[in-house]
Design a protein around this motif. Structure first.
Motif, mmCIF file in Angstrom:
data_model
loop_
_atom_site.group_PDB
_atom_site.id
_atom_site.type_symbol
_atom_site.label_atom_id
_atom_site.label_comp_id
_atom_site.label_asym_id
_atom_site.label_seq_id
_atom_site.Cartn_x
_atom_site.Cartn_y
_atom_site.Cartn_z
ATOM 1 N N LEU A 176 -22.091 -13.354 23.235
ATOM 2 C CA LEU A 176 -20.970 -12.763 22.411
ATOM 3 C C LEU A 176 -20.022 -13.994 21.900
ATOM 4 C CD1 LEU A 176 -20.270 -9.269 23.839
ATOM 5 C CD2 LEU A 176 -21.180 -10.031 21.649
ATOM 6 N N VAL A 177 -19.698 -14.951 22.790
ATOM 7 C CA VAL A 177 -19.045 -16.172 22.601
ATOM 8 C C VAL A 177 -19.564 -16.855 21.180
ATOM 9 C CG1 VAL A 177 -18.330 -18.337 23.352
ATOM 10 C CG2 VAL A 177 -18.189 -16.337 24.756
ATOM 11 N N SER A 178 -20.783 -16.888 21.403
ATOM 12 C CA SER A 178 -21.675 -17.631 20.415
ATOM 13 C C SER A 178 -21.498 -16.828 18.757
ATOM 14 C CB SER A 178 -23.122 -17.926 20.548
ATOM 15 O OG SER A 178 -23.172 -18.976 21.567
ATOM 16 N N VAL A 179 -21.669 -15.392 19.096
ATOM 17 C CA VAL A 179 -21.328 -14.705 18.059
ATOM 18 C C VAL A 179 -19.928 -14.928 17.304
ATOM 19 C CG1 VAL A 179 -21.430 -12.361 17.031
ATOM 20 C CG2 VAL A 179 -23.226 -12.982 18.643
ATOM 21 N N LEU A 180 -19.076 -14.723 18.171
ATOM 22 C CA LEU A 180 -17.564 -14.691 17.819
ATOM 23 C C LEU A 180 -17.331 -16.267 16.942
ATOM 24 C CD1 LEU A 180 -14.735 -13.627 17.490
ATOM 25 C CD2 LEU A 180 -14.388 -14.605 19.686
ATOM 26 N N LEU A 181 -18.008 -17.275 17.521
ATOM 27 C CA LEU A 181 -17.809 -18.471 16.872
ATOM 28 C C LEU A 181 -18.426 -18.727 15.553
ATOM 29 C CD1 LEU A 181 -18.057 -20.729 19.987
ATOM 30 C CD2 LEU A 181 -15.983 -20.266 18.912
ATOM 31 N N LYS A 182 -19.664 -17.776 15.572
ATOM 32 C CA LYS A 182 -20.451 -17.939 14.337
ATOM 33 C C LYS A 182 -19.428 -17.105 13.091
ATOM 34 C CE LYS A 182 -24.326 -17.855 11.669
ATOM 35 N NZ LYS A 182 -25.018 -19.054 11.406
ATOM 36 N N LEU A 183 -18.730 -16.069 13.525
ATOM 37 C CA LEU A 183 -17.969 -15.065 12.527
ATOM 38 C C LEU A 183 -16.674 -15.781 12.283
ATOM 39 C CD1 LEU A 183 -18.650 -11.710 14.145
ATOM 40 C CD2 LEU A 183 -19.482 -12.641 12.020
ATOM 41 N N ALA A 184 -16.434 -16.797 12.913
ATOM 42 C CA ALA A 184 -15.118 -17.371 12.791
ATOM 43 C C ALA A 184 -14.634 -17.642 11.311
ATOM 44 C CB ALA A 184 -14.751 -18.814 13.707
ATOM 45 N N ARG A 185 -15.532 -18.399 10.856
ATOM 46 C CA ARG A 185 -14.966 -18.963 9.095
ATOM 47 C C ARG A 185 -14.975 -17.611 8.466
ATOM 48 N NH1 ARG A 185 -18.224 -23.663 6.364
ATOM 49 N NH2 ARG A 185 -16.963 -24.856 7.732
ATOM 50 N N ARG A 186 -15.940 -16.652 8.630
ATOM 51 C CA ARG A 186 -16.047 -15.559 7.839
ATOM 52 C C ARG A 186 -14.621 -14.660 8.069
ATOM 53 N NH1 ARG A 186 -20.987 -11.771 8.617
ATOM 54 N NH2 ARG A 186 -22.005 -13.786 8.096
ATOM 55 N N LEU A 187 -13.993 -14.646 9.286
ATOM 56 C CA LEU A 187 -13.010 -13.827 9.561
ATOM 57 C C LEU A 187 -11.771 -14.692 9.302
ATOM 58 C CD1 LEU A 187 -14.125 -12.009 12.957
ATOM 59 C CD2 LEU A 187 -14.190 -11.021 10.397
ATOM 60 N N GLU A 188 -11.705 -15.961 8.790
ATOM 61 C CA GLU A 188 -11.089 -16.706 8.756
ATOM 62 C C GLU A 188 -9.880 -17.089 9.855
ATOM 63 O OE1 GLU A 188 -8.316 -15.058 5.431
ATOM 64 O OE2 GLU A 188 -9.803 -15.061 3.904
ATOM 65 N N VAL A 189 -10.594 -17.439 10.986
ATOM 66 C CA VAL A 189 -10.150 -17.779 12.344
ATOM 67 C C VAL A 189 -10.270 -19.174 12.413
ATOM 68 C CG1 VAL A 189 -10.561 -17.757 14.660
ATOM 69 C CG2 VAL A 189 -10.808 -15.592 13.293
ATOM 70 N N ASP A 190 -9.162 -19.903 12.986
ATOM 71 C CA ASP A 190 -9.074 -21.370 13.169
ATOM 72 C C ASP A 190 -9.652 -21.544 14.628
ATOM 73 O OD1 ASP A 190 -7.904 -23.554 14.229
ATOM 74 O OD2 ASP A 190 -6.646 -23.810 12.397
ATOM 75 N N VAL A 191 -10.688 -22.123 14.630
ATOM 76 C CA VAL A 191 -11.377 -22.025 15.912
ATOM 77 C C VAL A 191 -10.412 -22.949 17.027
ATOM 78 C CG1 VAL A 191 -13.578 -23.138 16.968
ATOM 79 C CG2 VAL A 191 -13.782 -21.934 14.978
ATOM 80 N N GLY A 192 -9.876 -24.157 16.295
ATOM 81 C CA GLY A 192 -9.279 -24.781 17.303
ATOM 82 C C GLY A 192 -8.043 -24.377 17.846
ATOM 83 N N GLN A 193 -7.313 -23.077 17.230
ATOM 84 C CA GLN A 193 -6.247 -22.344 17.714
ATOM 85 C C GLN A 193 -6.803 -21.351 18.541
ATOM 86 O OE1 GLN A 193 -3.385 -20.838 14.887
ATOM 87 N NE2 GLN A 193 -3.773 -22.600 13.589
#
Length: 285
Positions: A13-30
């Motif tokens: 699920l960590v990998s899934v969340l990282l995969k969805l980060a750009r689609r959800l407009e999430v700043d991965v670093g933050q």
């Protein structure tokens, strides 16, 4: 077994969340920075470590500092790997990083090399080659990043495992070690994000905060359930390791190919099969 399944599920699920980060407009670093706030707080609540344990373990501090530097940066590499190479390859690269810790065990810690481990390491190297193979007309684009990021994940998690073994050999209680690692990783993440904010290349966002809180719960849940599995099966560490690794590889492949429609070439699929064989051989060795 329920703890193993929960640990593997949290990892994927960590990998899934990282995969969805750009689609959800999430700043991965933050999100990664907020993740360590949650992980550190959870370590204090669950383990309640004594600060005196870290004061007495001066020999462990170089490894702890190394972990504090590597944990946030390898998380960024994992996010890049998931984005450019997909969940399947990223999760397998992470699990096959065991090859590095095994090599360190033979070279640095004097562990004997069995035939099963030798064949397992050979199968693992062949699996990495197959998984990072990039056909000229592949469905998963990304160019050089498609193999550079998985390679960084493989190397980074391997070095992290070696450093963790150094901390364990120094006699630091697990709760105190985890808290120190998470706090140091948080400080490094804050420096990185502060630099980005000062340059104007990032802005604080509620979505990144929410994603970071979820990421921290999943990250800590993975560690906690994995530890509970070892406690539930104290005499069967090989079963815990192989169950965790196979679970992550299987669930990661399922999530990647079914949920995100990741397509693998025949060589990639052969690499996936070799990865499963390598994990089984290394566990039995």
């Amino acid at each position: 077994m329920p703890f193993l399944l929960a640990a593997a599920l949290c990892s994927v699920l960590v990998s899934v969340l990282l995969k969805l980060a750009r689609r959800l407009e999430v700043d991965v670093g933050q999100a990664i920075a907020w993740n360590y706030v949650v992980a550190a707080a959870a370590s204090m609540l669950v383990f309640a470590p004594a600060p005196s344990a870290l004061h007495a373990a001066t020999a462990a501090w170089p490894a702890l500092v190394g972990l504090g530097l590597l944990l946030p940066t390898i998380f960024l590499a994992l996010a890049g790997s998931v984005r450019h190479a997909g969940i399947v390859r990223s999760d397998v690269a992470q699990r096959l990083s065991l090859l590095i810790s095994l090599l360190a065990a033979f070279v640095l810690f004097g562990e004997p090399l069995s035939a099963a481990k030798g064949w397992g390491m050979a199968a693992g190297l062949a699996a990495l080659t197959g998984l990072m193979w990039r056909p000229s007309k592949g469905a998963i684009s990304g160019g050089a990043a498609g193999w550079i990021y998985p390679l960084l994940v493989f190397l980074g998690f391997g070095v992290i495992d070696v450093l963790f073994k150094r901390v364990a050999s120094a006699g630091v209680p697990l709760g105190a070690a985890l808290l120190a690692m998470f706090v140091l990783a948080l400080l490094v993440s804050l420096v990185l994000q502060g630099w980005r904010l000062a340059r104007g290349t990032a802005r604080l966002g509620a979505r990144s905060l929410a994603a970071g809180l979820l990421l921290g719960l999943l990250n800590f849940g993975n560690i906690l359930c994995y530890l509970r599995a070892h406690q539930a099966l104290p005499g069967r560490p090989a079963l815990v390791f192989s169950g965790m690794s196979l679970g992550v590889v299987a669930l990661g492949a399922l999530a990647g190919m079914v949920v995100f429609r990741e397509r693998l070439s025949r060589i990639n699929l052969a690499g996936l099969a070799l990865a499963v064989l390598a994990i089984v051989l290394l566990a039995r060795g």
